[in-house]
Design a protein around this motif. Structure first.
Motif, PDB file in Angstrom:
ATOM      1  N   ASP A 110       7.209  20.018   4.379  1.00  0.00           N
ATOM      2  CA  ASP A 110       6.230  19.016   3.960  1.00  0.00           C
ATOM      3  C   ASP A 110       6.727  17.652   4.452  1.00  0.00           C
ATOM      4  N   ILE A 111       5.908  16.972   5.222  1.00  0.00           N
ATOM      5  CA  ILE A 111       6.330  15.699   5.827  1.00  0.00           C
ATOM      6  C   ILE A 111       6.635  14.630   4.763  1.00  0.00           C
ATOM      7  N   THR A 112       6.163  14.830   3.548  1.00  0.00           N
ATOM      8  CA  THR A 112       6.453  13.876   2.472  1.00  0.00           C
ATOM      9  C   THR A 112       7.736  14.253   1.711  1.00  0.00           C
ATOM     10  N   ARG A 113       8.418  15.314   2.156  1.00  0.00           N
ATOM     11  CA  ARG A 113       9.637  15.740   1.449  1.00  0.00           C
ATOM     12  C   ARG A 113      10.768  16.082   2.407  1.00  0.00           C
ATOM     13  N   LEU A 114      10.801  15.364   3.533  1.00  0.00           N
ATOM     14  CA  LEU A 114      11.772  15.723   4.570  1.00  0.00           C
ATOM     15  C   LEU A 114      13.202  15.498   4.116  1.00  0.00           C
ATOM     16  N   SER A 115      13.424  14.426   3.367  1.00  0.00           N
ATOM     17  CA  SER A 115      14.786  14.120   2.961  1.00  0.00           C
ATOM     18  C   SER A 115      15.233  15.013   1.798  1.00  0.00           C
ATOM     19  N   GLY A 139      -5.549  17.682   3.860  1.00  0.00           N
ATOM     20  CA  GLY A 139      -4.581  17.654   4.958  1.00  0.00           C
ATOM     21  C   GLY A 139      -3.416  16.710   4.702  1.00  0.00           C
ATOM     22  N   VAL A 140      -2.825  16.275   5.805  1.00  0.00           N
ATOM     23  CA  VAL A 140      -1.608  15.469   5.701  1.00  0.00           C
ATOM     24  C   VAL A 140      -1.934  14.067   5.186  1.00  0.00           C
ATOM     25  N   ASN A 141      -3.166  13.590   5.445  1.00  0.00           N
ATOM     26  CA  ASN A 141      -3.571  12.266   4.942  1.00  0.00           C
ATOM     27  C   ASN A 141      -3.513  12.210   3.411  1.00  0.00           C
ATOM     28  N   ALA A 142      -4.068  13.246   2.772  1.00  0.00           N
ATOM     29  CA  ALA A 142      -4.039  13.287   1.304  1.00  0.00           C
ATOM     30  C   ALA A 142      -2.601  13.399   0.813  1.00  0.00           C
ATOM     31  N   ALA A 143      -1.803  14.228   1.466  1.00  0.00           N
ATOM     32  CA  ALA A 143      -0.410  14.434   1.039  1.00  0.00           C
ATOM     33  C   ALA A 143       0.385  13.134   1.107  1.00  0.00           C
ATOM     34  N   ILE A 144       0.215  12.387   2.204  1.00  0.00           N
ATOM     35  CA  ILE A 144       0.985  11.142   2.367  1.00  0.00           C
ATOM     36  C   ILE A 144       0.516  10.085   1.367  1.00  0.00           C
ATOM     37  N   HIS A 145      -0.820   9.946   1.207  1.00  0.00           N
ATOM     38  CA  HIS A 145      -1.310   8.969   0.231  1.00  0.00           C
ATOM     39  C   HIS A 145      -0.885   9.343  -1.186  1.00  0.00           C
ATOM     40  N   ASN A 146      -0.954  10.614  -1.522  1.00  0.00           N
ATOM     41  CA  ASN A 146      -0.519  11.037  -2.863  1.00  0.00           C
ATOM     42  C   ASN A 146       0.955  10.736  -3.097  1.00  0.00           C
ATOM     43  N   ALA A 147       1.766  11.031  -2.092  1.00  0.00           N
ATOM     44  CA  ALA A 147       3.211  10.829  -2.254  1.00  0.00           C
ATOM     45  C   ALA A 147       3.569   9.351  -2.283  1.00  0.00           C
ATOM     46  N   GLY A 149       1.555   6.778  -3.199  1.00  0.00           N
ATOM     47  CA  GLY A 149       0.941   5.995  -4.270  1.00  0.00           C
ATOM     48  C   GLY A 149       0.009   4.930  -3.713  1.00  0.00           C
ATOM     49  N   GLU A 150      -0.623   4.164  -4.626  1.00  0.00           N
ATOM     50  CA  GLU A 150      -1.673   3.246  -4.169  1.00  0.00           C
ATOM     51  C   GLU A 150      -1.117   2.059  -3.377  1.00  0.00           C
ATOM     52  N   GLY A 151       0.193   1.853  -3.455  1.00  0.00           N
ATOM     53  CA  GLY A 151       0.829   0.807  -2.644  1.00  0.00           C
ATOM     54  C   GLY A 151       0.524   0.982  -1.167  1.00  0.00           C
ATOM     55  N   LEU A 152       0.405   2.232  -0.733  1.00  0.00           N
ATOM     56  CA  LEU A 152       0.115   2.480   0.683  1.00  0.00           C
ATOM     57  C   LEU A 152      -1.308   2.041   1.029  1.00  0.00           C
ATOM     58  N   GLU A 153      -2.241   2.342   0.142  1.00  0.00           N
ATOM     59  CA  GLU A 153      -3.633   1.959   0.405  1.00  0.00           C
ATOM     60  C   GLU A 153      -3.753   0.433   0.507  1.00  0.00           C
ATOM     61  N   ILE A 154      -3.085  -0.251  -0.397  1.00  0.00           N
ATOM     62  CA  ILE A 154      -3.133  -1.721  -0.394  1.00  0.00           C
ATOM     63  C   ILE A 154      -2.475  -2.284   0.868  1.00  0.00           C
ATOM     64  N   ALA A 155      -1.298  -1.779   1.184  1.00  0.00           N
ATOM     65  CA  ALA A 155      -0.575  -2.253   2.378  1.00  0.00           C
ATOM     66  C   ALA A 155      -1.370  -1.945   3.647  1.00  0.00           C
ATOM     67  N   THR A 156      -2.069  -0.808   3.656  1.00  0.00           N
ATOM     68  CA  THR A 156      -2.875  -0.436   4.825  1.00  0.00           C
ATOM     69  C   THR A 156      -4.014  -1.432   5.011  1.00  0.00           C
ATOM     70  N   LYS A 157      -4.695  -1.787   3.911  1.00  0.00           N
ATOM     71  CA  LYS A 157      -5.825  -2.734   3.985  1.00  0.00           C
ATOM     72  C   LYS A 157      -5.406  -4.079   4.555  1.00  0.00           C
ATOM     73  N   GLU A 158      -4.145  -4.452   4.262  1.00  0.00           N
ATOM     74  CA  GLU A 158      -3.654  -5.735   4.789  1.00  0.00           C
ATOM     75  C   GLU A 158      -3.492  -5.695   6.302  1.00  0.00           C
ATOM     76  N   ARG A 159      -3.308  -4.501   6.839  1.00  0.00           N
ATOM     77  CA  ARG A 159      -3.056  -4.363   8.280  1.00  0.00           C
ATOM     78  C   ARG A 159      -4.314  -4.093   9.089  1.00  0.00           C
ATOM     79  N   ALA A 160      -5.218  -3.289   8.546  1.00  0.00           N
ATOM     80  CA  ALA A 160      -6.414  -2.905   9.299  1.00  0.00           C
ATOM     81  C   ALA A 160      -7.480  -2.360   8.371  1.00  0.00           C
ATOM     82  N   LEU A 179       7.483   7.203  -2.207  1.00  0.00           N
ATOM     83  CA  LEU A 179       7.876   7.805  -0.931  1.00  0.00           C
ATOM     84  C   LEU A 179       9.052   7.035  -0.304  1.00  0.00           C
ATOM     85  N   TYR A 180       9.050   5.733  -0.524  1.00  0.00           N
ATOM     86  CA  TYR A 180      10.168   4.887  -0.073  1.00  0.00           C
ATOM     87  C   TYR A 180      11.407   5.221  -0.894  1.00  0.00           C
ATOM     88  N   GLN A 181      11.232   5.240  -2.213  1.00  0.00           N
ATOM     89  CA  GLN A 181      12.393   5.412  -3.095  1.00  0.00           C
ATOM     90  C   GLN A 181      12.989   6.804  -3.015  1.00  0.00           C
TER      91      GLN A 181
END
Ligand code: AR6
Length: 231
Positions: A110-115, A139-147, A149-160, A179-181
């Motif tokens: 699982d790409i969200t659990r590599l470490s 798919g992988v989009n749901a897995a990454i966003h779930n892992a 958290g909403e911080g990713l959605e917010i950070a994404t909106k700031e970029r594009a 996912l960072y921690q």
């Protein structure tokens, strides 16, 4: 007692030797820390229904090109199952092309659990996104966003706001993201690949001339964006 002391020193020494052997990186791996590793899923080959033979050729070509141009970076193609068709195809084609297996790995996980589950430290991961850059959709989009958290959605909106097929965008992950921690992931690169699924937007209706070009552009955009983070 002298004998005892010397044998315990022997033991300590042996222990140290063993420790050295375990922690000394292989010669070729010295520069390949987590910050120089990109893990990515096979773009467009599940929900977007892109042909696997064609996609695997494009992955191997793109990886070979990239590794030829840059040293000290490593790429890892990830898929969930041991039965992954795309992983099998890519493995064989990469071996035929004699791509260095230390610099290009195929990995089941699982790409969200590599470490935590794969023992692979990897600070940049790619996402097979949708054009609205929204969470969900499976798919992988749901897995990454779930892992992440909403911080990713917010950070994404700031970029594009949106992404066009064949392009990608780098999003730095907030350090508060799980996912960072948990996994040490610092950046997500959203990639939009070509779509052959009539149920999804921008369907190419089996136009593989266009589709292959867009998939090549997607990987080249992904790898260039990865280099912009590493350098
Ligand atoms: N870890 C590693 N690989 C995965 C994981 C995971 N957790 N989950 C899926 N894969 P897909 P696409 C593999 O369908 O074809 C979304 O709904 C999967 O086995 O995620 O580009 C988006 O919102 C396959 O090899 O992406 C878009 O609308 C690969 O990841 C659309 O799907 C890509 O499968 C994109 O479709």
């Amino acid at each position: 007692s002298d004998e005892k002391a010397s044998s315990s020193r022997e033991l300590e020494k042996k222990h140290d030797d063993k420790k050295d052997a375990e922690t000394t990186p292989l010669a070729g791996d010295i520069y390949l820390t987590g910050s120089h590793t990109l893990a990515f899923p096979s773009i467009s080959t599940a929900d977007f229904q892109f042909n696997h033979e064609k996609a695997s050729d494009i992955i191997v070509d793109s990886v070979a090109d990239f590794l030829h141009n840059y040293d000290n970076v490593r790429l890892v193609l990830v898929d969930l199952s041991h039965r992954s068709n795309i992983l099998s195809l890519v493995k064989v084609k990469a071996a035929n092309r004699q791509i260095d297996p230390k610099r290009f790995l195929t990995l089941v996980g699982d790409i969200t659990r590599l470490s935590t589950e794969g023992n692979l430290h990897c600070s940049v991961i790619a996402n097979a996104a949708n054009w609205r850059l929204k969470p969900g959709g499976g798919g992988v989009n749901a897995a990454i966003h779930n892992a992440a958290g909403e911080g990713l959605e917010i950070a994404t909106k700031e970029r594009a706001g949106t992404l066009s097929p064949g392009s990608s965008v780098v999003v730095p992950l907030p350090s508060s993201s799980p996912l960072y921690q948990r996994e040490g992931v610092t950046h997500i690169i959203h990639v939009l690949g070509p779509n052959m699924n009539p149920q999804r937007p921008n369907c190419l209706q089996n136009d593989y001339v266009k589709g292959c070009k867009i998939l090549r552009d997607a990987y080249s955009s992904l790898f260039n964006n990865f280099m912009s983070i590493v350098q």
